[in-house]
Design an enzyme around this catalytic site. Structure first.
Site, PDB file in Angstrom:
ATOM      1  CG  HIS B  93      -6.424  13.434 -23.294  1.00 41.79           C
ATOM      2  ND1 HIS B  93      -6.223  13.270 -24.639  1.00 41.79           N
ATOM      3  CD2 HIS B  93      -6.030  14.690 -22.995  1.00 41.79           C
ATOM      4  CE1 HIS B  93      -5.694  14.381 -25.134  1.00 41.79           C
ATOM      5  NE2 HIS B  93      -5.566  15.269 -24.158  1.00 41.79           N
ATOM      6  CD  GLU B 141     -10.454  16.908 -24.045  1.00 40.96           C
ATOM      7  OE1 GLU B 141      -9.263  16.600 -24.062  1.00 40.96           O
ATOM      8  OE2 GLU B 141     -11.379  16.078 -24.174  1.00 40.96           O
TER       9      GLU B 141
END
EC number: 5.3.1.1
Lengths: 228, 228, 228, 228
Positions: B93, B141
């Protein structure tokens, strides 16, 4: 943190999870009551909530991050520990070394949230540096004793006494534990005799055939040695 | 992993722990049943065991380490997740970036232990690299959408479609999620319309006044958009 | 980058600094001319400027950071390399592993500044991931060949050929080097015969009694094997 | 290390490389002679060898690794610095934070190789921890002064005096420098007046229109303030 201390680092063995971990924590609780010493259990993050709900002795995290609640995916903010009844955090273990600024931030954040800290250090100089940060306790892991199979009870006593001396030059209050070379109750006794207030121990308990018996024997040895 | 996917990254907000976290996971379970989609909940490490015991939808860890059981103080070995009924692990992440060799090792270890993987990537090129590692799913992302308040539904559509194209050149099977710019059900619909199989979402749910409603609306939007 | 390639990673041995390092670089220059191959020398940061001023073959850095000029104490911005006539940068060596996002950023920054990149990867899957990032070249370091004393010329050939195949599925253009198991000219010949365009070699040259002779022999072997 | 000290961290600005860097180092040498103070120049790794050969004042590295010569691709072993006439190493700058065990190892390795150390710390507690490691010098970078544009000469004086006091409780000998908030000669004078033995300064010199003049003015101020 009371003294003497038997701090049990569960690490992440297969015995560190699930019911086995609960059983070991309960054995720690029993020994704490029986011998009047401080037994601290330090399970993996996934077991913290459950174990803290099942035992009344202090439960510490194996690591936590100096964050408040927020957007920190995959990290464990110290702010979250209080609600689940965790009493402290182990920091800078030889398997989890941290930056100096992180150690300072974690100790400060722990104080802010009313948690205790147990910070590891591998050399007398690193131990003195840690002492200056004023954690609740520190564990000295002399390289001479880590993973070498050398029991602290048989190593040259000056390894521990020198470290204690260097720490005391910087900090008169921090609780000092022996964090390596602890395999038997005899080692616990030696650690206390050499001027530390107890031990941080892992595999000698977590990998034992009968962890309950090892905990009992070590707790008894700690209580007995500390009274002298 | 079924599609479409609504993956909820709990992060470590104050709503990510304790009963609130359980409630959000149960809302996810309810929406999964109602709309026939895959809702994945990704709580903090301390909540994994409890939430996995209370819901039947997949529970993922926010991070895990590519270790077997052993002496890894403060880390979370993938080997430990299976027993507590965790189905997968979120990796890399933007708040928890990893070395390339770690990502490879985690995806490989997860496969060995029968766990799924959801790997994040911030740019089209990083997404293509991740695709070559063959995780179960990846979440793109785009920097243009991270933390800028730009909804994917309003951003230029080519941001997502270009990424999907680059990933598909490398890997035809990996499930692709949109991992940034998701604030509303409309954004979920846009993410699917642009060629991804769902979303990875965090604050829009975890910081909502009414998380249950947001989950319901996003799940409904995902089911509807995906059928088209 | 021309092919075949003899890339010499100086590492930081005592022979990697000062006049000895210059001598080895000059031996590389001599061999490059004599055999018409690409010899790349990769000295420590402190030797870059001097060696780049003394030889005409490509000089690469052992690492660089994806920064422009600025406030980055102790780091080496890619932006600074061009002026001192450095032609490229080695990235993600097994002794210097990087995060995926760093590798992407370095390769992108190098392209922007007109520098080449040589990225290491330890497994076929990691090599495929690196290939997706489109560096100039990649070096495969199969764990079976790293530090085990197994010469690539004697290892099972499929270790290299499988890696080449996985890389080619993702990227048809990247130059592939064999980055482990190279001790002799025979190993260089084997590396090329198995489908790679040359080698990344370190201790076999840097720790040799007669580095000039090893360079000469390896360059000759590379030229000969590559013509076939 | 003599006192007072004007330590110039070149960082990696475009003025930190090539001839400009040499010119700044020579200006430091001139000021050191003129005012009888210790001027230390701290250029990027690529400039160390050249600058150490052109000036007689102490040259420090911006970072070094606690290694002997060996297989450490892309790192800079302390062992290599001595031969190129480097006198010391800057450690743990706010742009380059290190693990506690690394700081200890670097300071120990530097002592073994006859090099000096200048260790940064951001808070009074971190400074006390660093003091316990017994480097040659430490630079305090109070967060209140870092990058906030607050000159130490105008900030509340207790920021520095408190830090000095905490350091002195642990270590009576370490040279203490002020490492943030230094923009002008007036700030240098304030830093010394508040009880530190000089300054660690970067952008005020490296980004100046006329670095030679700033160096001269700061050196003059240091000499004058220190005599009082």
């Amino acid at each position: 943190m009371k003294t003497p201390v038997l701090a049990i680092n569960f690490k992440v063995y297969n015995t560190s999870f699930g019911q086995k971990a609960v059983d070991i924590a309960k054995a720690g609780e029993k020994a704490a009551k029986e011998y009047g010493i401080e037994v601290i259990v330090i399970p993996p993050a996934t077991e913290l909530r459950r174990i803290a709900s099942e035992v009344s002795i202090p439960v510490f995290a194996q690591h936590a991050d100096p964050y408040d609640f927020g957007a920190y995916t995959g990290w464990l903010p110290i702010a979250a520990l209080k609600e689940m009844n965790i009493k402290g955090v182990l920091v800078n273990h030889s398997e989890h070394r941290l930056r100096l600024d992180e150690i300072v931030a974690i100790v400060e954040a722990a104080k802010k949230h009313g948690l205790e800290t147990l910070v590891c250090a591998d050399t007398p100089i690193a131990a003195a540096a840690v002492a200056a940060i004023k954690p609740t306790a520190l564990a000295v892991e002399p390289p001479e004793l880590i993973g070498t199979g050398i029991a602290v009870s048989k190593a040259k006593p000056e390894i521990i006494t020198n470290t204690v001396q260097k720490v005391r030059e910087v900090n008169k209050d921090v609780i000092i534990l022996t964090g390596a070379g602890i395999s038997t109750a005899e080692d616990v006794e030696a650690a206390i005799r050499l001027g530390t207030a107890g031990v941080l121990v892992a595999s000698a308990i977590m990998k034992a055939q009968n962890p309950e018996k090892v905990i009992n024997d070590m707790a008894m040895a700690a209580a007995k040695a500390y009274r002298k």
